[in-house]
Motif scaffolding. Sequence first.
Motif, short mmCIF file in Angstrom:
data_model
loop_
_atom_site.label_atom_id
_atom_site.label_comp_id
_atom_site.label_asym_id
_atom_site.label_seq_id
_atom_site.Cartn_x
_atom_site.Cartn_y
_atom_site.Cartn_z
N VAL A 52 -78.18 79.55 5.20
CA VAL A 52 -79.36 79.98 4.40
C VAL A 52 -78.62 80.71 3.09
O VAL A 52 -79.28 80.69 2.11
N ASP A 53 -77.77 81.74 3.62
CA ASP A 53 -77.09 82.46 2.19
C ASP A 53 -76.44 81.28 1.38
O ASP A 53 -76.62 81.57 -0.09
N ALA A 54 -75.97 80.30 1.79
CA ALA A 54 -75.13 79.15 1.03
C ALA A 54 -76.41 78.52 -0.08
O ALA A 54 -76.17 78.29 -1.18
N LEU A 55 -77.43 78.16 0.73
CA LEU A 55 -78.82 77.64 0.13
C LEU A 55 -79.24 78.37 -0.89
O LEU A 55 -79.57 78.01 -2.10
N GLY A 183 -90.42 73.72 -8.34
CA GLY A 183 -90.12 73.64 -6.95
C GLY A 183 -88.94 74.65 -6.53
O GLY A 183 -88.98 75.12 -5.40
N TRP A 184 -87.88 74.59 -7.15
CA TRP A 184 -86.71 75.30 -6.81
C TRP A 184 -86.99 76.95 -6.74
O TRP A 184 -86.53 77.62 -5.93
N SER A 185 -87.83 77.16 -7.77
CA SER A 185 -88.19 78.85 -7.75
C SER A 185 -89.06 79.22 -6.69
O SER A 185 -88.95 80.37 -6.24
N THR A 186 -89.84 78.35 -6.15
CA THR A 186 -90.72 78.51 -5.00
C THR A 186 -89.92 78.58 -3.76
O THR A 186 -90.05 79.48 -2.90
N THR A 187 -88.88 77.65 -3.69
CA THR A 187 -87.96 77.75 -2.44
C THR A 187 -87.22 79.08 -2.42
O THR A 187 -87.10 79.78 -1.33
N ASN A 191 -89.87 80.79 0.39
CA ASN A 191 -89.28 79.98 1.58
C ASN A 191 -88.06 81.21 1.97
O ASN A 191 -87.93 81.32 3.23
N LEU A 192 -87.00 81.14 0.84
CA LEU A 192 -85.90 81.82 1.22
C LEU A 192 -86.33 83.49 1.46
O LEU A 192 -85.48 84.08 2.31
N MET A 193 -87.30 83.89 0.83
CA MET A 193 -87.52 85.16 0.79
C MET A 193 -88.25 85.39 2.32
O MET A 193 -87.94 86.25 3.04
N PHE A 194 -89.00 84.60 2.88
CA PHE A 194 -89.54 84.48 4.25
C PHE A 194 -88.46 84.45 5.27
O PHE A 194 -88.52 85.37 6.11
N ALA A 195 -87.27 83.79 5.01
CA ALA A 195 -86.20 83.73 5.89
C ALA A 195 -85.70 85.27 5.72
O ALA A 195 -85.06 85.55 6.90
N THR A 196 -85.50 85.79 4.73
CA THR A 196 -84.77 87.19 4.52
C THR A 196 -85.61 87.94 5.33
O THR A 196 -84.89 88.98 6.24
N ARG A 197 -87.07 88.08 5.21
CA ARG A 197 -87.81 88.97 5.95
C ARG A 197 -87.56 88.62 7.64
O ARG A 197 -87.51 89.81 8.30
N ALA A 198 -87.56 87.44 7.93
CA ALA A 198 -87.46 87.15 9.47
C ALA A 198 -86.07 87.79 9.87
O ALA A 198 -85.94 88.29 11.00
N ARG A 199 -85.04 87.58 9.00
CA ARG A 199 -83.71 88.06 9.46
C ARG A 199 -83.75 89.57 9.64
O ARG A 199 -83.16 90.13 10.49
N LYS A 200 -84.49 90.04 8.49
CA LYS A 200 -84.45 91.49 8.72
C LYS A 200 -85.19 92.16 10.03
O LYS A 200 -84.99 93.14 10.74
N VAL A 262 -85.10 81.98 13.84
CA VAL A 262 -84.47 80.47 13.79
C VAL A 262 -85.36 79.40 13.46
O VAL A 262 -84.83 78.59 12.71
N GLY A 263 -86.64 79.68 13.73
CA GLY A 263 -87.54 78.60 13.38
C GLY A 263 -87.71 78.62 11.54
O GLY A 263 -87.97 77.63 11.16
N VAL A 264 -87.76 80.00 11.16
CA VAL A 264 -88.11 79.92 9.80
C VAL A 264 -86.83 79.53 9.12
O VAL A 264 -86.86 78.50 7.99
N MET A 265 -85.60 79.68 9.51
CA MET A 265 -84.42 79.38 8.83
C MET A 265 -84.32 77.79 8.92
O MET A 265 -83.98 77.04 7.68
N LYS A 266 -84.53 77.22 10.07
CA LYS A 266 -84.28 75.63 10.24
C LYS A 266 -85.31 74.97 9.37
O LYS A 266 -85.27 73.97 8.89
N ASN A 267 -86.55 75.72 9.01
CA ASN A 267 -87.62 74.92 8.26
C ASN A 267 -86.98 74.84 6.92
O ASN A 267 -87.27 74.04 6.05
#
Length: 323
Positions: A52-55, A183-187, A191-200, A262-267
């Motif tokens: 996710v960090d790489a993406l 599209g990339w700005s939305t991701t 999307n990546l912000m949701f992953a960051t919050r989930a990891r937090k 895990v579910g959020v990051m996989k998505n």
Amino acid sequence: MDFSKFQAFGKNVSASFTPFAARTQQYVKERLGQSDDKTQLPPDYIELEKRVDALKKVHQKMLSVTSNFSHEGYDYPQNLSESFNDLGRTVSEKVQLLSSATSPAEAQAALTAPPSAKPQPKTFNHAIARAALASSQILQQQNSSGNEDPLATALEKYALAEERVGEARLAQDSQIQSRFLAGWSTTLNTNLMFATRARKSVENSRLLLDAAKAKAKNPGWHLPGQAAPQHDGHEDEIQSEEARVEIEQAEDEFVGQTEEAVGVMKNVLDTPEPLRNLADLIAAQLEYHKKAYEILSELAPVVDGLQVEQEASYRKSRDGGSA
């Protein structure tokens, strides 16, 4: 004053503040190297975090460059100075006005005609088009022979072609903005912000779990500012049971937050949107370059023909002069 209500309020504040304080103290202890028992995250989870960090880095790096497609003048020469009249009308409009001019004065008026709409685009191709048309007119104004100047004619045709190429570039930019940048700005921002919050949330639940474990190991553990509690044997048993329940609850919360993350990051990692957006970027660029190729392919033989005619005329004049 109702003292019971005040006590209830105090308990509610304490209940909401205590987890934060516990997490903070555990975090500080870990940063200072005072905590040896740190709950380890699963290897698969850590691998997902790295991906996710790489993406995220990929999105930031690509957008730092491709965001220029949102700025019309990204290829416009910085040292170029064009007047209000230069930008007043399109090259096509000026050529049409020039075609009906019957004198140098009318031709000059056509070039400086007041704008009919918004200022013309500041792209490199449009700038070339305006420069080519102005150059064509400079030659025409000084041509008193009555014959067509082949270079002036070629420059005018080149101006019209470059304007069309410039319009194709603007169409490309519009497609890239809507199909790639959006599209990339939305991701990146959603999307990546949701992953960051989930990891937090996982990190917070992990800190609470380790704080609960530390508290169970050290009965004298207390939050900053609190006095160390004193207990007899019976109270110690009760405290031990409470600590066990607290640890179990913290473990359940930690497991739940980890599974959700895990579910959020996989998505985020599995969604086909970024690749689809990249394909749209390439398609927009391909369409632009195809149009530019077609426009210049139409122009090239015309200019070549003018060049051949001029060269033949030049040789004929030299042969006639030498005879």
